[in-house]
Design a protein around this motif. Structure first.
Motif, mmCIF file in Angstrom:
data_model
loop_
_atom_site.group_PDB
_atom_site.id
_atom_site.type_symbol
_atom_site.label_atom_id
_atom_site.label_comp_id
_atom_site.label_asym_id
_atom_site.label_seq_id
_atom_site.Cartn_x
_atom_site.Cartn_y
_atom_site.Cartn_z
ATOM 1 N N GLY A 11 19.806 16.776 14.951
ATOM 2 C CA GLY A 11 19.023 15.986 14.008
ATOM 3 C C GLY A 11 18.767 16.613 12.651
ATOM 4 O O GLY A 11 18.229 15.967 11.748
ATOM 5 N N GLN A 12 19.150 17.888 12.457
ATOM 6 C CA GLN A 12 18.887 18.554 11.166
ATOM 7 C C GLN A 12 19.647 17.873 10.022
ATOM 8 O O GLN A 12 19.099 17.658 8.934
ATOM 9 C CB GLN A 12 19.291 20.038 11.225
ATOM 10 N N THR A 13 20.901 17.554 10.280
ATOM 11 C CA THR A 13 21.708 16.920 9.231
ATOM 12 C C THR A 13 21.190 15.517 8.936
ATOM 13 O O THR A 13 21.190 15.079 7.776
ATOM 14 C CB THR A 13 23.203 16.892 9.645
ATOM 15 N N GLN A 14 20.707 14.833 9.974
ATOM 16 C CA GLN A 14 20.095 13.514 9.763
ATOM 17 C C GLN A 14 18.881 13.634 8.819
ATOM 18 O O GLN A 14 18.710 12.826 7.903
ATOM 19 C CB GLN A 14 19.650 12.923 11.104
ATOM 20 N N GLN A 15 18.072 14.681 9.036
ATOM 21 C CA GLN A 15 16.897 14.885 8.174
ATOM 22 C C GLN A 15 17.324 15.127 6.726
ATOM 23 O O GLN A 15 16.703 14.631 5.789
ATOM 24 C CB GLN A 15 16.082 16.085 8.660
ATOM 25 N N PHE A 16 18.376 15.927 6.556
ATOM 26 C CA PHE A 16 18.888 16.193 5.208
ATOM 27 C C PHE A 16 19.348 14.897 4.544
ATOM 28 O O PHE A 16 18.988 14.611 3.395
ATOM 29 C CB PHE A 16 20.037 17.207 5.272
ATOM 30 N N ILE A 17 20.128 14.109 5.272
ATOM 31 C CA ILE A 17 20.631 12.840 4.728
ATOM 32 C C ILE A 17 19.452 11.933 4.360
ATOM 33 O O ILE A 17 19.428 11.322 3.286
ATOM 34 C CB ILE A 17 21.553 12.138 5.751
#
Ligand SMILES: Cc1cc2nc3c(=O)[nH]c(=O)nc-3n(C[C@H](O)[C@H](O)[C@H](O)COP(=O)(O)O)c2cc1C
Length: 68
Positions: A11-17
């Motif tokens: 989910g880290q990349t989702q948060q960045f996006i």
């Protein structure tokens, strides 16, 4: 506007996006084959290759590998 595709497991990349506010396509494990059609930026976390099978399926689908 340039398109974005991304992959995430924890989910880290989702948060960045989400913070960018940009529209983006999430590569889904359940159905990774999605045609991008236009040039795009691919945003990926770092994992060992065996954890990236969905990304490989996405990249080898239609022209996705040629246009990113
Ligand atoms: C099970 C697991 C394996 C990981 N393996 C690697 C790795 O091989 N190399 C690396 O640089 N980072 C590795 N990481 C760190 C992730 O790339 C990092 O936590 C990233 O922000 C996760 O993105 P995501 O939440 O969008 O999946 C690993 C993280 C986890 C949880």
């Amino acid at each position: 506007m340039v398109k974005i595709a991304f992959y995430t497991i924890t989910g880290q990349t989702q948060q960045f996006i989400d913070k960018t506010g940009l529209d983006a396509h999430r590569i889904e494990d359940a159905n990774p084959q999605y045609q991008m059609n236009d040039k795009y930026i691919l945003i990926l976390p770092s994992y060992q290759d065996f954890m990236m099978d969905s990304v490989v399926d996405f990249l080898t689908y239609k022209d996705n590998k040629k246009i990113f």
